[in-house]
Write an enzyme that holds these catalytic residues in place. Structure first.
Site, PDB file in Angstrom:
ATOM      1  CG  HIS A 203      33.021 -23.066 -14.608  1.00 43.09           C
ATOM      2  ND1 HIS A 203      33.067 -21.683 -14.572  1.00 43.09           N
ATOM      3  CD2 HIS A 203      34.083 -23.478 -13.872  1.00 43.09           C
ATOM      4  CE1 HIS A 203      34.098 -21.280 -13.866  1.00 43.09           C
ATOM      5  NE2 HIS A 203      34.737 -22.353 -13.412  1.00 43.09           N
ATOM      6  CG  ASP A 211      38.797 -26.980 -10.645  1.00 41.97           C
ATOM      7  OD1 ASP A 211      39.216 -25.825 -10.787  1.00 41.97           O
ATOM      8  OD2 ASP A 211      37.936 -27.500 -11.386  1.00 41.97           O
ATOM      9  CD  GLU A 295      40.284 -21.872 -19.622  1.00 42.75           C
ATOM     10  OE1 GLU A 295      41.355 -21.472 -19.121  1.00 42.75           O
ATOM     11  OE2 GLU A 295      40.130 -23.032 -20.048  1.00 42.75           O
ATOM     12  CB  THR A 455      45.570 -19.022 -19.475  1.00 42.02           C
ATOM     13  OG1 THR A 455      45.438 -19.977 -20.535  1.00 42.02           O
ATOM     14  CG2 THR A 455      44.193 -18.652 -18.980  1.00 42.02           C
ATOM     15  CD  GLU A 493      43.031 -15.503 -15.807  1.00 46.32           C
ATOM     16  OE1 GLU A 493      43.142 -16.756 -15.718  1.00 46.32           O
ATOM     17  OE2 GLU A 493      41.954 -14.908 -15.714  1.00 46.32           O
ATOM     18  CB  ALA A 495      48.462 -21.776 -17.102  1.00 46.73           C
ATOM     19  CG  LEU A 496      50.875 -24.447 -14.369  1.00 49.10           C
ATOM     20  CD1 LEU A 496      52.120 -25.250 -14.699  1.00 49.10           C
ATOM     21  CD2 LEU A 496      49.749 -25.362 -13.934  1.00 49.10           C
TER      22      LEU A 496
END
Length: 589
Positions: A203, A211, A295, A455, A493, A495-496
């Protein structure tokens, strides 16, 4: 009402039927504190940092790091002790520090994670920066990377996660692979004794949550997408999304004589051939990218150019000609050709809320009609088939190499408490009040012996906007039950980026998989910590992180008290402080 949701999930054992709950209601939660057994240092070295018990800020949509760069705020690091400052200045121009045998005496069990005879506990990996490899195919901030890996190893971390970008490696021409930066980075990980989770990132980097840099798809792929814009995911207003090639053309020879799936397969095979000497030893997992942000989902909530803002419901992505062709064929097969010309046209916009739309409203909404069931079944099923195609290819490529294959599924927790679960539906997860949308995904992953990676493990319901009926804890619980029923390993995982005790305790609780009272022998198979950056190496954050890794490694059966773990963590932080200071200084811009 929120308690009823948790009760239903726990009692239905994998066939969860979520129900809505009113804004402001909060499910109850408990906190688990798994810890470890390790030789205690003399004295009480516990630090009473005023930040330790601070409540985390109310979480809103994650913010992309500022344009000054991921590392710019490191300049606010506290002053170093004079002796360490002098040492670190020397390290900045020399090779990484070596700990003496005397300094590591008594810490071997920590480094091993306290799991010499039995593999208990949850191994912790740390995500590397997205731009770890430069556009010139070299390791970015090499001195900082080397020092940081040294520090991570000293903390008992099992390994690291690296994005292997399609857009960097096969950038210029089909089949022309440049592994330069990755060869160096993987060798560096091996030198430090760290395992690697390698993400096949098919991706674009840029335009999604967190990002911090831009890495587009390969140049030659973009050229083909410019010639045929229907290779890009498309919404009902004709807006194209170039993060990932549309799954509607998975098997069509649209990329200079190859199909997208063939390109992914060839890329993975080239990776295997180039790094076969590291597979199963240093490289222990291949996470296969299957959509935006890597994802298995549609790009239904793109942040790029402000198209979507949290907690909007997103939009369906099925309007390129290849997807519409598939929809038409499915409608004709169902004996309803009139349903095949378009997707729902009354599903609102990216930033709508469920009750603002005829399609997603709880009473009489189109999602709960015969047409809605047909469309959502088709939309989710072809996403699962996309996953099957790539998983089949990955399993074939990496067969007998000793590596695990994993798939990442997004934690879309907003509007989870509504009947329609609108935000999940637009992303391709057919999960509603009346249907478990994660069990079919888990069963697909199980068919290939892969790992289901999920996540938002660090989030608590009450930290999220309750007017949007966010319920990350209930979502994680549902996924835990689905993976248990499908008998597939579950990894997690965050997420933040979170460095506070509250987030760590929530991760410990979720990773223990104590969901329905019958999961005593089950834990997550691994946890990947987002992300290595300067904040991680700030003194208070690092101390908490070291204690967190120790508790994760020891697992939920440890009987050591939290205070003892924190004392030991403080001692270990002091022993390895030079590594951390070296990493921090090296990361300064």
């Amino acid at each position: 009402m929120a308690m009823n949701l948790g009760h239903q999930i726990g009692t239905l054992s994998g066939k969860q039927i979520p129900t809505e709950f009113a804004a402001g209601e909060q499910p109850s939660s408990t906190t688990a504190s798994p810890s470890a057994v390790w030789k205690s240092p003399a004295g009480n070295l516990r630090s009473n940092s005023p930040q330790e018990n601070a409540s985390p800020p109310m979480l809103t949509p994650p913010l992309t790091p500022n344009s000054a760069g991921e590392w710019s705020y490191l300049i606010n690091l506290p002053m170093l002790r004079p002796d360490l400052s002098v040492a670190c200045q020397a390290f900045a121009t020399s090779s990484p520090l070596e700990i003496t045998e005397e300094e590591v005496a008594g810490t071997a069990e920590w480094t091993d994670g306290g799991r010499k005879d039995e593999k208990k506990g949850v191994s912790v990996f740390v995500m590397m920066p997205l731009d770890s490899v430069t556009n010139g195919n070299t390791v970015n901030r090499k001195k900082a990377m080397n020092a940081s890996l040294h520090a991570l190893k000293s903390a008992g971390v099992e390994g690291i996660m690296i994005d292997v970008w399609w857009g960097l490696v096969e950038r210029e021409a089909p089949g022309a692979y440049n592994w330069g930066g990755y060869t160096e980075l993987l060798d560096m990980a091996k030198k430090h004794g760290l395992k690697v989770q390698a993400v096949m990132s098919f991706h674009q980097c840029g335009g999604n949550v967190g990002d911090s840099c831009t890495i587009p798809l390969p140049k030659w792929v973009r050229e083909e997408m410019e010639k045929d814009s229907d290779l890009a995911y498309t919404d009902q207003w004709g807006r194209r999304n170039y993060e990932y090639v549309s799954l509607g053309c998975d098997s069509l020879l649209v990329l200079k004589g190859r199909s997208p799936v063939q390109c992914y397969s060839d890329f993975m095979r080239a990776f295997k051939d180039n790094f076969k000497h590291l597979l199963g030893d240093t490289i222990v997992e291949i996470q296969v990218g299957m959509g935006p942000a890597g994802e298995l989902r549609y790009p239904s909530y793109p942040e790029e150019n402000g198209i979507w803002k949290f907690p909007g419901i997103g939009a369906f992505q099925c309007y390129d000609k290849y997807m519409l062709s598939s929809l038409k064929a499915a409608a004709e097969a169902a004996g309803k050709p009139e349903w095949g010309s378009t997707g729902p046209t009354d599903a609102g916009h990216y930033n709508s809320w469920p009750e603002d739309t005829p399609f997603f409203k709880k009473d009489g909404g189109g999602w709960n009609s015969q047409y809605g069931e047909f469309f959502l079944s088709w939309y989710s099923q072809i996403l699962i088939e996309h996953g099957e195609r790539i998983l089949s290819s990955a399993s074939s490529v990496f067969e007998a190499t000793g590596v695990k294959i994993s798939v990442k599924v997004a934690g879309i927790h907003w509007h989870y408490g509504s009947r329609s679960h609108a935000a999940e539906l637009t992303a391709g997860y057919y999960n509603t009040r009346f249907r478990d949308g994660y069990l079919p995904v888990a069963q697909m992953v199980a068919r290939y012996g892969a790992v289901f990676n999920f996540t938002c493990i660090e989030m608590r319901d009450h930290e999220q906007p309750q007017d949007a009926l966010c319920a990350p804890e209930n979502l994680v619980r549902q996924v835990g039950l689905a993976t248990k029923e499908a008998q597939v390993p579950l990894a997690g995982e965050n997420a933040l980026p979170r460095y506070d005790e509250s987030a760590h305790e929530q991760i410990l609780k979720a990773s223990s998989l104590n969901i329905d009272g019958s999961s005593n022998d089950r834990e997550m198979c691994a946890f990947t910590y987002l992300r290595m950056n300067p904040s991680l190496f700030q003194p208070d954050n690092w101390r908490r992180f070291v204690a967190f890794v120790k508790k994760m490694n020891e697992g939920k059966d440890s009987r050591q008290c939290l205070e003892q773990v924190e004392r030991e963590a403080e001692h270990f932080v002091n022993v390895t402080e030079p590594f951390v200071q070296e990493a921090a200084l090296a990361l300064m811009p």
